[in-house]
Design an enzyme around this catalytic site. Structure first.
Site, PDB file in Angstrom:
ATOM      1  NE  ARG A  50      23.303  34.301  65.957  1.00  0.00           N
ATOM      2  CZ  ARG A  50      22.180  33.861  66.526  1.00  0.00           C
ATOM      3  NH1 ARG A  50      22.018  33.920  67.834  1.00  0.00           N
ATOM      4  NH2 ARG A  50      21.211  33.365  65.790  1.00  0.00           N
ATOM      5  CE1 TYR A 102      49.691  35.669  64.349  1.00  0.00           C
ATOM      6  CE2 TYR A 102      47.483  34.887  63.848  1.00  0.00           C
ATOM      7  CZ  TYR A 102      48.403  35.371  64.755  1.00  0.00           C
ATOM      8  OH  TYR A 102      48.024  35.568  66.046  1.00  0.00           O
ATOM      9  CG  ASP A 174      45.674  37.340  56.277  1.00  0.00           C
ATOM     10  OD1 ASP A 174      45.667  38.582  56.335  1.00  0.00           O
ATOM     11  OD2 ASP A 174      45.642  36.614  57.293  1.00  0.00           O
TER      12      ASP A 174
HETATM   13  N1  PLP Z   1      46.231  37.244  59.800  1.00  0.00           N
HETATM   14  C1  PLP Z   1      47.416  37.851  60.008  1.00  0.00           C
HETATM   15  C2  PLP Z   1      48.346  38.071  58.853  1.00  0.00           C
HETATM   16  C3  PLP Z   1      47.779  38.271  61.294  1.00  0.00           C
HETATM   17  O1  PLP Z   1      48.972  38.864  61.481  1.00  0.00           O
HETATM   18  C4  PLP Z   1      46.887  38.041  62.377  1.00  0.00           C
HETATM   19  C5  PLP Z   1      47.227  38.450  63.747  1.00  0.00           C
HETATM   20  O2  PLP Z   1      48.351  38.842  64.023  1.00  0.00           O
HETATM   21  C6  PLP Z   1      45.671  37.396  62.113  1.00  0.00           C
HETATM   22  C7  PLP Z   1      45.362  37.025  60.820  1.00  0.00           C
HETATM   23  C8  PLP Z   1      44.700  37.106  63.227  1.00  0.00           C
HETATM   24  O3  PLP Z   1      44.042  38.257  63.615  1.00  0.00           O
HETATM   25  P1  PLP Z   1      43.434  38.515  65.074  1.00  0.00           P
HETATM   26  O4  PLP Z   1      44.582  38.628  66.012  1.00  0.00           O
HETATM   27  O5  PLP Z   1      42.645  39.772  64.893  1.00  0.00           O
HETATM   28  O6  PLP Z   1      42.555  37.340  65.411  1.00  0.00           O
END
Ligand code: PLP
Length: 393
Positions: A50, A102, A174
């Site tokens: 972990r 998102y 992101d």
């Molecule tokens: N950030 C973005 C821009 C995403 O498009 C997504 C999922 O579609 C995520 C984060 C979240 O990722 P996960 O689905 O791997 O939890």
């Protein structure tokens, strides 16, 4: 983390032929949850999976090199990567996020803010007035998503990072939609790059995972401690598969974005399409910024189809090569209807403010032949041709 190697070489070869035990060319997978202590009060380099694991560390090291960071934490999902950053915040601190981020990120921020874990402000980071006003509230964390999901809006990362850091905020980007192959947020001034490794980094739609890459060793240490405390680190098997997918990141993206560019041009000329959102189109409002801060325009394309909800339904029912599914970034082409799928967890008003209407469709363009992709789009668009044009506002 600078090695002097090109990014393509890091992706394809980091850790290759480094196995000291048997000379395995592909780094072996370590599934063991626990590691022998060489002596009393004397742990070896690994204790318990972990906390840390050699296979996960191999992926972390490769991603940190690709993003130009000092290290990375590999998490079980992309959402866990976002949540890891949020764990570092105190009650009353402010997080600034894009109003069109998102849907899952929007939901997570809203749920935690409602619990009083911190405050959140969703703003249009391209609006000078909104950005200035929110930075006046001295946020602790500014989250950028560029290009954004699903509208492919581009934010000037260097500018927002500079202004946010000037008021004492940490800045996280992101980078899921582009990957470090096409954009390096840390080089543009961000403190953290976040990934859903589920998407382009793994690239084969068979692993859910995430990562946070940090620029500063002190920040990294804090994230590692929280990841261990909360137990959100990713599984070694997932890290192994993601590393395998990462080997081909550059050629995959190169081919996929070539297809995406052809798709965007095709849709842009089509009479059954009201608007196309692709930063590679010169008409895209973020085109000039994308040219400056990205190494390519990526392989995601969104568009508003003629006929509103009816048009969207007909289109997704007619496509044959594109599959109607959530997610993105795999070798296969997918289509999603954000309002009822990826962004359904946002309420209707938040979607309206973000500009996500019922006619919006999001394509993740894959590795198939360009002619087949265009032919599929063309035949699917014929099914909406008889619908009335969008009513004038
Ligand atoms: N950030 C973005 C821009 C995403 O498009 C997504 C999922 O579609 C995520 C984060 C979240 O990722 P996960 O689905 O791997 O939890």
């Amino acid at each position: 983390m600078k090695t002097g190697k090109t990014a393509q070489t890091i992706a394809a070869a980091n850790g290759i032929a480094s196995d000291a035990a048997f000379g395995a060319v592909t780094p072996p997978i370590y599934l063991s949850t626990t590691y022998r202590f060489p002596g009393f009060k004397n742990p070896g380099s690994y204790e318990y999976s972990r906390m840390s694991n050699p296979t996960r560390d191999q992926l972390a090291d490769t991603l940190a090199q690709l993003e130009g960071g000092c290290g990375a934490v590999i998490t079980a999902t992309g959402m866990a990567a976002v949540d890891l950053l949020l764990a570092t915040l105190d009650r009353g601190q402010l997080v600034v996020a894009p109003h069109d981020c998102y849907g899952g990120t929007h939901r997570l921020l809203s749920l935690r803010a409602a619990k009083g874990h911190f405050d959140v402000a969703f703003v249009d980071q391209n609006s000078e007035a909104e950005l200035t006003a929110v930075l006046g509230r001295r946020p602790a964390l500014v989250l950028i998503e560029s290009p954004s999901n699903p509208l492919l809006r581009v934010t000037d990362i260097a500018r927002v990072a500079e202004r946010s850091k000037a008021v004492g905020a940490k800045v996280a980007v992101d980078n899921t939609f582009l990957s470090p192959a096409l954009q390096q947020p840390l080089a543009l001034g961000a403190d953290f790059a976040i990934h859903s490794t589920t998407k382009y980094l793994n690239g084969h739609s068979d692993v859910v995972g995430g990562a946070v890459i940090a620029a500063d060793p002190q920040d990294l240490k804090g994230l590692e401690e929280w990841a261990n405390a909360t137990g959100i680190t990713g599984a070694p098997f997932d890290a192994y598969l993601t590393l395998r997918g990462l080997r081909t990141l550059f050629p995959r993206l190169e081919h996929q974005q070539r297809n995406a560019s052809a798709v965007a041009d095709f849709l842009d000329r089509h009479s059954c399409v009201d608007a196309v959102h692709y930063p590679g189109l010169p008409s895209h409002p973020g085109h000039a910024t994308a040219v400056r801060q990205q190494r390519g325009f990526g392989a995601m394309v969104s568009f508003n189809v003629k006929g509103g909800t009816d048009g969207a339904r007909r289109f997704v029912e007619a496509v044959k090569l594109f599959t109607l599914a959530e997610s993105l970034g795999g070798v296969e082409s997918l289509v999603a209807h954000p309002a009822t799928m990826t962004h359904a967890s946002m309420d209707a008003e938040a979607r309206r403010v973000a500009g996500i209407d019922d006619s919006l469709l999001r394509l993740s363009v894959g590795l198939e032949g360009e002619a087949d992709l265009l032919a599929d789009l063309d035949q699917a668009l014929q099914s909406v041709a008889s619908l009335p044009d969008r009513a004038a506002p």
